[in-house]
Design an enzyme around this catalytic site. Structure first.
Site, PDB file in Angstrom:
ATOM      1  CE  LYS A  40      -3.828   2.016   2.699  1.00 30.82           C
ATOM      2  NZ  LYS A  40      -4.726   1.839   3.868  1.00 30.82           N
ATOM      3  CB  SER A  78      -8.053   3.766   2.840  1.00 33.63           C
ATOM      4  OG  SER A  78      -7.241   3.157   3.829  1.00 33.63           O
ATOM      5  CB  SER A 102      -8.442   0.817   5.659  1.00 36.08           C
ATOM      6  OG  SER A 102      -9.212   1.972   5.529  1.00 36.08           O
TER       7      SER A 102
HETATM    8  N1  GLN Z   1     -13.106   4.363   6.281  1.00 35.41           N
HETATM    9  C1  GLN Z   1     -12.512   4.776   7.512  1.00 35.41           C
HETATM   10  C2  GLN Z   1     -12.078   6.222   7.413  1.00 35.41           C
HETATM   11  O1  GLN Z   1     -12.326   6.804   6.435  1.00 35.41           O
HETATM   12  C3  GLN Z   1     -11.374   3.893   7.861  1.00 35.41           C
HETATM   13  C4  GLN Z   1     -10.134   4.185   7.124  1.00 35.41           C
HETATM   14  C5  GLN Z   1      -8.989   3.320   7.521  1.00 35.41           C
HETATM   15  O2  GLN Z   1      -9.144   2.281   8.161  1.00 35.41           O
HETATM   16  N2  GLN Z   1      -7.817   3.756   7.153  1.00 35.41           N
HETATM   17  O3  GLN Z   1     -11.524   6.766   8.301  1.00 35.41           O
END
Ligand code: GLN
Length: 485
Positions: free
Chosen positions: A76, A151, A175
């Protein structure tokens, strides 16, 4: 080999049926062919990848062995990789070449894994659909009109379409698990502190945790064994002995007690998701497990608490991006303050700005007690709920996501709708617990459904065992989208 799991690839390398160079070339070709339509990678670098593969082959020729030696992996783009562009999905870092490796990256390098490239992601890991990336959205390989989740959506799409056998991800509020669910993969967020955050660009430091995304629990166990371990450069890294996370994979599940939180099985979950989760629970009963109802009474407060705590930490973490030391700097500006303002205004996207504003607000004098402190108290209550529940069960199960992958634009207009996509995953981060998602069937429009498994602190080996036993008797995790065939 394109479809194979890590164990199979590792065996082929050991038996000299294929070399690391041949493997890397195979996957690079696949990326070249499919990435233009999926947008799962932000950066690839054929020369660097092949050099790593050559080095792995040389190490093997000298007699070195190891399960990850020569295995291709994607990271990532939140993990700093020496000499590679590391953008975090943002215009702010669109020109940032990292001078050092994240702990996770250096662990994999030491084990001889070969980096295939850097995966697309929501900007600074803020999002659930990959639509906030400066580099454009990632497409779900099961249906390119739908999101891959976020994400870590680039990592998920890359593994699902077999552009890489496995990838790293990070999970601050879901995410790893949510994109794994939406793309039909197995993903694991470890207990907070098990994987070092050194060199992982910070979003919300008390919640961020790196972990593996792969095709099976077996593969995740192998990867986690490579990623985990104490690192003195992360002050929250836990001083625990190295573990072999594959050690319990083959234990039978007879007598396993599965807790089903009544709050997870109420309204909110789509019918198709419910049907797949129910069928998976039946499968577990056949394997000798029993189910018991448990309660997480404060779980309804997890989304509001998270959206105070995570933005608060993000607003502080992201203050370092000021256009001075690295990253985007506005081309035209007046004095120093104007340079900060214009660089930040131009470098951050809309969602990131929203979070910085919320975070700065809840931390400001007069609001700190009303919002931030309250959210921290709720966080403690949520952790206590889990501790109580685990008195009655060994693991907790439920859906990972309330729905299958949704269409692009479906939730973009209303941030709160997007935030609710993480309703089942966020409490796990607030409590610092390990959580994973495994494929458990297909729902509407033939899109994959994920089953979430939550364990007590440090129960990763147990959870992987629970997942693996299910994967021995089902084949959901072996299904590939047409593009992955
Ligand atoms: N969707 C969540 C956010 O927008 C989690 C994101 C994540 O786990 N990095 O914060």
């Amino acid at each position: 080999m394109i479809q194979a799991g890590l164990k199979e690839i590792s065996a082929a390398l050991a038996e000299k049926k294929i070399s690391a160079i041949e493997l890397a070339t195979l996957f690079l070709g696949r990326i070249e062919q499919l990435n233009p339509s999926l947008n799962a990678f932000i950066t690839t670098d054929r020369d660097k990848t092949l050099a790593m593969a050559r080095a792995a082959d040389e190490r093997r020729a000298k007699g070195e062995r190891g399960p990850l030696l020569g295995i291709p992996l994607a990271h990532k783009d939140i993990f700093c990789t020496e000499g590679w562009l590391t953008t975090c999905g943002s215009k702010m870092l669109a020109n940032f070449v990292s001078p050092y490796d994240a702990h996770v990256v250096s662990q994999f390098k030491a084990a001889g894994a070969v980096t295939l490239g850097k995966c697309n992601m929501d900007e600074f890991a803020m999002g659930s659909s990959n639509e906030t990336s400066h580099f454009g959205p990632v497409k779900n390989p099961w249906d390119t009109s739908r999101v891959p989740g976020g994400s870590s959506g680039g990592s998920a799409a890359a593994v699902a379409a077999c552009l890489t056998p496995a990838a790293t991800g990070t999970d601050t509020g879901g995410s790893i698990r949510q994109p794994a669910a939406l793309c039909g993969l197995t993903g694991l967020k470890p207990t907070y502190g098990v994987v070092s955050r050194y060199g992982m660009i910070a979003f919300a430091s008390s919640l961020d945790q790196g972990g593996p995304m792969a095709k099976s629990a077996e593969d995740c166990a192998l990867l986690l064994s490579g990623m985990a371990g104490f690192d003195e450069r992360d002050s929250t890294s836990l001083q625990r002995k190295a573990e072999d996370y594959s050690r319990d994979l083959n234990k039978p599940l007879a007598g396993l007690r599965i807790g089903l939180p009544k709050e997870f099985f109420g309204a909110g979950m789509d019918d198709d998701v419910r049907a797949a989760v129910d069928a998976a629970l039946d499968e577990y009963r056949k394997l000798g497990a029993t189910t018991v109802e448990v309660s997480l009474p404060n779980s309804g407060l997890s989304v509001p608490a998270y959206y105070v705590i995570a933005p608060a930490e993000a607003s502080s973490n992201l203050s370092r991006f000021d256009g001075v030391r690295y990253g985007h700097r506005a081309a035209v500006y007046g004095d120093l303050v104007d340079m900060y303002c214009k660089s930040r205004a131009g470098g951050f996207g809309e969602e990131v700005k929203r979070r910085i504003l919320i975070g700065t607000y809840v931390l400001s004098h007069g609001y700190y007690d009303a919002y931030y402190l309250q959210a921290q108290k709720i966080r403690r209550l949520i952790a206590t709920d889990f501790s109580e529940a685990f008195k009655k069960c060994d693991v907790i199960m439920g859906p990972t996501s309330p729905s299958v992958a949704f269409a692009f634009g479906a939730k973009g207009a209303d941030p709160v709708q997007m935030y609710l996509a993480d309703i089942y995953t966020i409490a796990v981060n607030l409590a610092g617990l390990p959580g994973m998602s495994i494929p458990c069937g297909f729902g509407n429009a033939d899109m994959p459904v994920g089953l979430q498994i939550i364990g007590p602190w440090f129960a990763e080996a147990k959870m992987l065992n629970v997942a693996h036993q299910y994967q021995l008797v089902t084949d959901w995790h072996r299904r590939r989208p047409e593009r992955g065939a």
